[in-house]
Write an enzyme that holds these catalytic residues in place. Structure first.
Site, PDB file in Angstrom:
ATOM      1  N   LYS A  51       0.846  -1.189   0.000  1.00  0.00           N
ATOM      2  CA  LYS A  51       0.000   0.000   0.000  1.00  0.00           C
ATOM      3  C   LYS A  51       0.885   1.243   0.000  1.00  0.00           C
ATOM      4  O   LYS A  51       1.531   1.562   0.994  1.00  0.00           O
ATOM      5  CB  LYS A  51      -0.907   0.020   1.231  1.00  0.00           C
ATOM      6  CG  LYS A  51      -1.911   1.186   1.219  1.00  0.00           C
ATOM      7  CD  LYS A  51      -2.503   1.431   2.577  1.00  0.00           C
ATOM      8  CE  LYS A  51      -1.592   2.204   3.492  1.00  0.00           C
ATOM      9  NZ  LYS A  51      -1.286   3.588   2.999  1.00  0.00           N
ATOM     10  N   GLU A  87      10.946  16.211  15.588  1.00  0.00           N
ATOM     11  CA  GLU A  87      11.452  16.020  14.232  1.00  0.00           C
ATOM     12  C   GLU A  87      10.917  17.116  13.316  1.00  0.00           C
ATOM     13  O   GLU A  87       9.704  17.317  13.227  1.00  0.00           O
ATOM     14  CB  GLU A  87      11.041  14.654  13.691  1.00  0.00           C
ATOM     15  CG  GLU A  87      11.566  14.372  12.301  1.00  0.00           C
ATOM     16  CD  GLU A  87      11.161  13.008  11.787  1.00  0.00           C
ATOM     17  OE1 GLU A  87      11.931  12.415  11.008  1.00  0.00           O
ATOM     18  OE2 GLU A  87      10.073  12.533  12.156  1.00  0.00           O
ATOM     19  N   CYS A 135      13.761  10.900   7.116  1.00  0.00           N
ATOM     20  CA  CYS A 135      13.783  10.541   8.531  1.00  0.00           C
ATOM     21  C   CYS A 135      15.191  10.595   9.093  1.00  0.00           C
ATOM     22  O   CYS A 135      15.400  10.923  10.264  1.00  0.00           O
ATOM     23  CB  CYS A 135      13.169   9.161   8.737  1.00  0.00           C
ATOM     24  SG  CYS A 135      13.941   7.872   7.741  1.00  0.00           S
ATOM     25  N   GLU A 185      10.288   1.258  10.583  1.00  0.00           N
ATOM     26  CA  GLU A 185      11.339   2.252  10.342  1.00  0.00           C
ATOM     27  C   GLU A 185      10.654   3.600  10.464  1.00  0.00           C
ATOM     28  O   GLU A 185       9.874   3.998   9.603  1.00  0.00           O
ATOM     29  CB  GLU A 185      11.967   2.046   8.952  1.00  0.00           C
ATOM     30  CG  GLU A 185      13.327   2.710   8.814  1.00  0.00           C
ATOM     31  CD  GLU A 185      13.228   4.104   8.266  1.00  0.00           C
ATOM     32  OE1 GLU A 185      13.270   5.056   9.086  1.00  0.00           O
ATOM     33  OE2 GLU A 185      13.106   4.254   7.050  1.00  0.00           O
TER      34      GLU A 185
END
Length: 484
Positions: free
Chosen positions: A184, A387, A291, A257
């Protein structure tokens, strides 16, 4: 459906009239509804793609389960040969897949071409990968073999920052050890993945690889589906928690992850110009939407001013524009939600620090944010604590190296970090003290298929790549013989 930047002839088809389909059991299938895909460089619609119903997702899982015994029964050489043909397809359609990636994701075309090249390299590497049976004991008392067998049907969920590359680096290791897959892609970046699925429809046997579209509401059904044996998820930490919870009732195998807040520690003997070049490259790549990109830079007071000046010079030279313009070095952020988050981060930059370069969004169609460098930031600011997924980066001062290491580690994230200096042994020692999955020295964000990559703390669970990554797609089977 038009874009202000026309695709080059390398696309090979008219995007405005291109029909996209899902791949379920070897068939190209319409969705239950259609979803508009926007070009983040113009904020205009460039395509319409299908999104699956829960019933269609059930069909895809059922197809993967039916295909599993036959695919697992093939020799590893036969599966590897098919994966090499997949890589051949990527080579043949390299430019079209790169342009689709840029049009849906926004990144500069040179970086999108790198994504496709990495996809080819990773696919070929895993096509030749072999997990051998291990003999753990062979003596007068007995014989013990450690075998590896496929975990089953893998549910793969990919994000919007590297849509095609992340699809391939999940697909290839999963398939080589005998699994089947339901993939997906992100609702905002399905184009390259759906196009790739159509291209390999006659290469990969029916049901082995299935791709379903999503309108943003399919993830929970996929991760909780009883027919899925393992979930491989790349995305935010917030969503990763929900994925882990959904996998719990059926004890699915799981690889996560997740997000990162990577620090770069610059040592007092670092080559300032060389270091600034490396820091700038890996702080702003893909518009800062990685990331594992550098988000916090710690520099000693002795070279702080010089490093800030060198970083500011390079940051100001980053050409902002549409990704299909070959001169662009920094594209837009990917979507409207991310654009608003970037606005909020810019406000924090002005409030909690000193903006050296940038600091604004651009008044033009699309989701453009100036590459921004901030100094003297309040370390309690969300700009540092959380972040920042945008081209906004902070430089922090330190006087004591132990203090800098403690500050770099003072985060719930633990994905990656880097150390920059001339004394290599000293830099390696510092790197070893950082609480992350990967510490780089004098570079950052190098991913290769033979080296495991994953996070600790709230940056993930398990790892991708290398032997550890491949073993995440298998179950252990011990055969234990007692000799009389």
């Amino acid at each position: 459906m038009t874009s202000l930047i026309a695709p080059t002839p390398g696309l090979g088809f008219d995007l405005a009239t291109k029909k996209y389909s899902q791949l379920i059991d070897g068939r190209l299938v319409d969705g239950a509804i259609d979803v508009a895909v926007l070009d983040p460089g113009t904020a205009e619609q460039v395509a319409t793609t299908p999104a699956a119903s829960t019933e269609q997702l059930d069909e895809a899982v059922a197809a993967a389960r039916r295909a599993l015994p036959g695919w697992a029964a093939l020799s590893v050489g036969e599966r590897g040969a098919i994966l090499h043909r997949v890589a051949d397809v990527l080579v043949e359609h390299h430019e079209a897949l790169a342009q689709l990636t840029t049009l849906e994701q926004g990144k500069p075309i040179a970086q999108a071409r790198d994504d496709v090249s990495w996809s080819i390299d990773f696919t070929r590497y895993f096509a030749d990968y072999r997990l051998e049976t291990e003999v753990l004991r062979d003596d007068e008392n007995g014989y013990v073999e450690l075998r590896k067998r496929p975990v089953g049907v893998v549910g793969a969920i990919t994000p919007w920052n590297f849509p095609l590359f992340q699809a391939l680096y999940k697909l290839a290791p999963a398939l080589i050890v005998g699994n089947t897959m339901v993939l997906k892609p992100s609702p905002t970046t399905p184009l390259a993945t759906l196009h790739f699925a159509e291209l390999v429809r006659d290469v990969i046997p029916a049901g082995v690889f299935n791709v379903v579209g999503d309108a943003g509401d399919l993830g929970a059904h996929l991760t909780s589906h009883p027919g899925i044996n393992k979930v491989s998820f790349t995305g935010s930490t917030v969503t990763g928690r929900r994925v882990m919870e959904a996998c719990g009732p059926t004890l699915k195998r799981l690889t996560l992850e997740l997000g990162g807040n990577d620090a770069a520690i610059v040592l007092d003997d670092a080559d300032i110009e060389k270091t600034a070049e490396g820091l700038c490259t890996w702080a702003y790549a893909n518009g800062g939407q990685v990331c594992v990109s550098i988000k916090r830079i710690y520099a000693p007071s002795s070279i702080y001013e010089q490093l800030v000046e060198a970083l500011a010079r390079r940051t100001s030279e980053l050409t902002v524009g549409h990704g299909l313009d070959e001169q662009t070095r920094l594209g837009p952020v990917q979507n409207a939600t991310q654009f608003e988050k970037a606005r909020a981060s810019l406000a924090l930059a002005h409030e909690h620090g000193t903006v050296v370069v940038g600091g604004q969004t651009l008044d033009r169609p699309g989701y453009y944010v100036e590459p921004t460098l901030v100094r003297d930031v309040d370390e309690d600011s969300p700009l540092i604590r959380e972040e920042t997924f945008a081209p906004i980066r902070s430089v922090l001062r330190y006087d004591d190296l132990d203090d800098a290491i403690a500050r770099a580690n003072d985060t719930p994230y633990g994905l990656g970090a880097s150390v920059w200096g001339s004394d290599i042994e000293r830099a390696i020692t510092v790197a070893g003290r950082l609480e992350v999955g990967t510490s780089w020295v004098n570079h950052h964000f190098q991913l290769t298929p033979d080296v495991p990559f994953g996070g600790i703390k709230q940056s993930g669970l398990g790892a991708e790549f290398g032997r550890i990554g491949v073993e995440g797609f298998v179950d252990v089977h011990v055969v234990n013989l007692k000799r009389s």
